[in-house]
Scaffold this motif. Structure first.
Motif, short mmCIF file in Angstrom:
data_model
loop_
_atom_site.label_atom_id
_atom_site.label_comp_id
_atom_site.label_asym_id
_atom_site.label_seq_id
_atom_site.Cartn_x
_atom_site.Cartn_y
_atom_site.Cartn_z
N ALA A 286 97.86 -7.13 47.91
CA ALA A 286 97.91 -5.76 47.42
C ALA A 286 96.91 -4.91 48.20
CB ALA A 286 97.58 -5.71 45.93
N ALA A 287 97.20 -3.63 48.33
CA ALA A 287 96.26 -2.68 48.93
C ALA A 287 96.22 -1.45 48.04
CB ALA A 287 96.69 -2.32 50.34
N TYR A 288 95.03 -0.92 47.84
CA TYR A 288 94.84 0.24 46.96
C TYR A 288 94.54 1.47 47.82
CZ TYR A 288 93.62 2.42 42.45
OH TYR A 288 93.59 3.21 41.30
N GLN A 289 95.51 2.38 47.87
CA GLN A 289 95.28 3.68 48.52
C GLN A 289 94.53 4.54 47.52
OE1 GLN A 289 98.58 6.47 49.19
NE2 GLN A 289 97.92 6.64 51.32
N VAL A 290 93.23 4.67 47.72
CA VAL A 290 92.35 5.17 46.66
C VAL A 290 92.34 6.69 46.60
CG1 VAL A 290 90.92 3.10 46.77
CG2 VAL A 290 90.29 5.10 48.15
N SER A 291 91.60 7.17 45.60
CA SER A 291 91.60 8.60 45.28
C SER A 291 91.18 9.48 46.44
CB SER A 291 90.67 8.84 44.09
OG SER A 291 89.34 8.40 44.38
N GLY A 292 90.19 9.04 47.22
CA GLY A 292 89.74 9.85 48.34
C GLY A 292 90.79 9.98 49.43
N GLU A 293 91.57 8.93 49.63
CA GLU A 293 92.66 8.99 50.60
C GLU A 293 93.72 9.99 50.15
OE1 GLU A 293 93.81 4.93 52.22
OE2 GLU A 293 92.63 4.33 50.47
N TYR A 294 94.03 9.94 48.87
CA TYR A 294 95.01 10.85 48.28
C TYR A 294 94.50 12.29 48.37
CZ TYR A 294 97.78 12.80 44.32
OH TYR A 294 98.59 13.56 43.51
N ALA A 295 93.23 12.49 48.00
CA ALA A 295 92.68 13.84 47.94
C ALA A 295 92.59 14.48 49.33
CB ALA A 295 91.30 13.81 47.28
N GLN A 296 92.23 13.69 50.33
CA GLN A 296 92.06 14.30 51.66
C GLN A 296 93.40 14.74 52.25
OE1 GLN A 296 90.01 11.47 54.13
NE2 GLN A 296 91.73 10.04 54.24
N ILE A 297 94.47 14.00 51.96
CA ILE A 297 95.79 14.44 52.43
C ILE A 297 96.18 15.75 51.76
CG2 ILE A 297 98.26 13.86 52.39
CD1 ILE A 297 97.44 10.94 52.84
N HIS A 298 95.96 15.84 50.44
CA HIS A 298 96.26 17.08 49.72
C HIS A 298 95.42 18.24 50.28
CE1 HIS A 298 99.06 16.51 46.37
NE2 HIS A 298 98.66 15.25 46.36
N ALA A 299 94.12 17.98 50.50
CA ALA A 299 93.24 19.05 50.94
C ALA A 299 93.61 19.57 52.33
CB ALA A 299 91.79 18.56 50.92
N ALA A 300 93.88 18.64 53.25
CA ALA A 300 94.23 19.06 54.61
C ALA A 300 95.57 19.79 54.63
CB ALA A 300 94.27 17.83 55.53
N ALA A 301 96.52 19.33 53.81
CA ALA A 301 97.82 19.99 53.74
C ALA A 301 97.68 21.39 53.15
CB ALA A 301 98.79 19.16 52.94
N LYS A 302 96.83 21.53 52.14
CA LYS A 302 96.62 22.84 51.51
C LYS A 302 96.06 23.85 52.51
CE LYS A 302 94.40 25.03 47.52
NZ LYS A 302 93.54 24.81 46.32
N LEU A 303 95.24 23.37 53.44
CA LEU A 303 94.66 24.24 54.47
C LEU A 303 95.63 24.48 55.63
CD1 LEU A 303 91.06 22.76 54.53
CD2 LEU A 303 91.70 25.06 53.77
N GLY A 304 96.77 23.83 55.58
CA GLY A 304 97.76 24.00 56.63
C GLY A 304 97.49 23.17 57.87
N TRP A 305 96.59 22.21 57.76
CA TRP A 305 96.22 21.40 58.92
C TRP A 305 97.16 20.21 59.13
CZ3 TRP A 305 90.29 21.10 57.60
CH2 TRP A 305 89.73 22.37 57.79
N LEU A 306 97.83 19.75 58.07
CA LEU A 306 98.73 18.60 58.15
C LEU A 306 100.01 18.92 57.40
CD1 LEU A 306 96.33 15.59 57.40
CD2 LEU A 306 97.30 16.19 59.62
N ASP A 307 101.10 18.29 57.81
CA ASP A 307 102.34 18.34 57.05
C ASP A 307 102.20 17.34 55.90
OD1 ASP A 307 105.04 17.19 56.29
OD2 ASP A 307 105.70 18.80 57.61
N TYR A 308 102.21 17.84 54.67
CA TYR A 308 101.91 16.99 53.50
C TYR A 308 102.83 15.79 53.40
CZ TYR A 308 101.72 15.44 48.67
OH TYR A 308 101.63 14.65 47.55
N GLU A 309 104.14 16.02 53.38
CA GLU A 309 105.08 14.92 53.13
C GLU A 309 105.07 13.91 54.27
OE1 GLU A 309 109.87 14.36 52.47
OE2 GLU A 309 108.88 16.11 51.58
#
Length: 341
Positions: A286-309
């Motif tokens: 098993a591997a746990y994609q933790v909260s910080g990994e989740y949050a940084q994708i959301h944050a970067a996408a919100k700033l328009g730096w990454l394509d979220y999906e």
């Protein structure tokens, strides 16, 4: 010296051209080696005692749910084909003490939540956290010594065995010790078997690193302010991020002690550990994609730096490609919805 003739017909003599299999979508699909399936996903969920659902500010889309809301969420996940949920409690601060006594209450929040889920959604597997940090005023994963400078290993393991048996009695399918105490997997396995719970599986947090990526989760369960309020850092029991050999050693020890799953946490920054463990271990990884990994994708996408999906999906594909059999991820529901079409 002969000069390069720019007008001459130029062709490489290549017997193999990998780009042939990238030319069209159908060719790329036939050549694809790794897939993320709904069945690979485990959804971590936060349960609270009462009240309306509360958003977790640092984790968009994640909510603290009361038991009724938790059951409804499990119903939706099961209908999407997600095979399991992992339950974490957001405890009332008034129930916390230095020993985490509430963890030994047969009617504690987590156990009532498990019973409600298994009664309403019996087909979904339920995983419960075996650790004292949600229940302690100091936010650490075990019983501290007198001056609060050290988590006592064996005394903590005894408490974890008590927790695991109570969780099994409530109907949980998989207990998941996340504390990183030495010897706890073997002790829990023995305690479960002695009490007649031979079919309750163990998902060991085997290579859980002392990571900076856990911050949003600690907000979600209410332990963020508690952590670090003593002289003790979690580095005395969680693993040094610099150590690869130690991670594999710890995981293989857990396997020898009876773990049915071995876990790497976090996932994204530790893909090399996942790969090596998959090659070394015979049990489910098993591997746990933790909260910080989740949050940084959301944050970067919100700033328009990454394509979220696209970034979300690529992050999960990388974890699966590294060798994880199952992935705990806060993206589970929306990815399952996408995969189900």
């Amino acid at each position: 010296m002969k000069s390069f003739d720019k007008t001459e017909d130029f062709k490489l003599d290549l017997p193999r051209r990998p780009r042939r299999m990238r030319r069209t979508a159908s060719l790329r699909a036939m050549a694809q080696e790794t897939y993320v399936r709904v069945e690979d996903l485990i959804a971590p969920l936060i349960v609270k005692e009462a009240g309306e659902k509360e958003p977790v500010g640092s984790m968009p889309g994640l909510y603290r749910l009361n038991i009724e809301g938790l059951v409804a969420e499990c119903r939706e996940l099961a209908d999407l084909g997600v095979p399991a949920v992992a339950i974490f409690p957001n405890m009332d601060p008034d129930l916390k003490d230095a020993l985490g006594s509430e963890a030994g209450n047969p009617d504690t929040l987590t156990l009532r939540a498990v019973k409600a889920i298994k009664a309403a959604v019996p087909e979904i597997s339920v995983i419960t956290d075996v650790a004292l940090d949600p229940y302690t005023t100091h936010g650490h994963d075990g019983v501290l010594n007198e001056d609060g400078s050290y988590v006592m290993n064996d005394e903590t393991v005894r408490r974890l065995c008590e927790m695991a048996v109570l969780q099994a009695e409530a109907g949980v399918d998989i207990v998941a010790p996340s504390d990183m105490m030495d010897g706890r997997v073997g002790a829990i396995r023995a305690a479960l078997d002695t009490c007649g719970h031979i079919d309750t599986a163990i998902m060991a947090y085997s290579a859980k690193f002392a990571s900076a990526y856990y911050g949003p989760y600690r907000e979600a369960v209410g332990s963020a302010k508690a952590a670090g309020t003593t002289l003790l850092g979690k580095e005395t029991y969680q693993m040094n991020p610099a150590n690869r050999r130690e991670a594999i050693m710890d995981a293989l020890m857990d396997e020898e002690e009876g773990a049915d799953f071995v876990m790497v946490k976090p996932a994204g920054a530790y893909l090399d550990i996942i790969r090596e463990l998959r090659d070394a271990s015979e049990v489910t990884v098993a591997a746990y994609q933790v909260s910080g990994e989740y949050a940084q994708i959301h944050a970067a996408a919100k700033l328009g730096w990454l394509d979220y999906e696209k970034t979300r999906d690529e992050s999960l594909l990388a974890i699966k490609r590294a060798g994880a059999d199952v992935i705990l991820t806060y993206f589970a529901k929306e990815v399952a919805t996408k995969l189900k079409g």
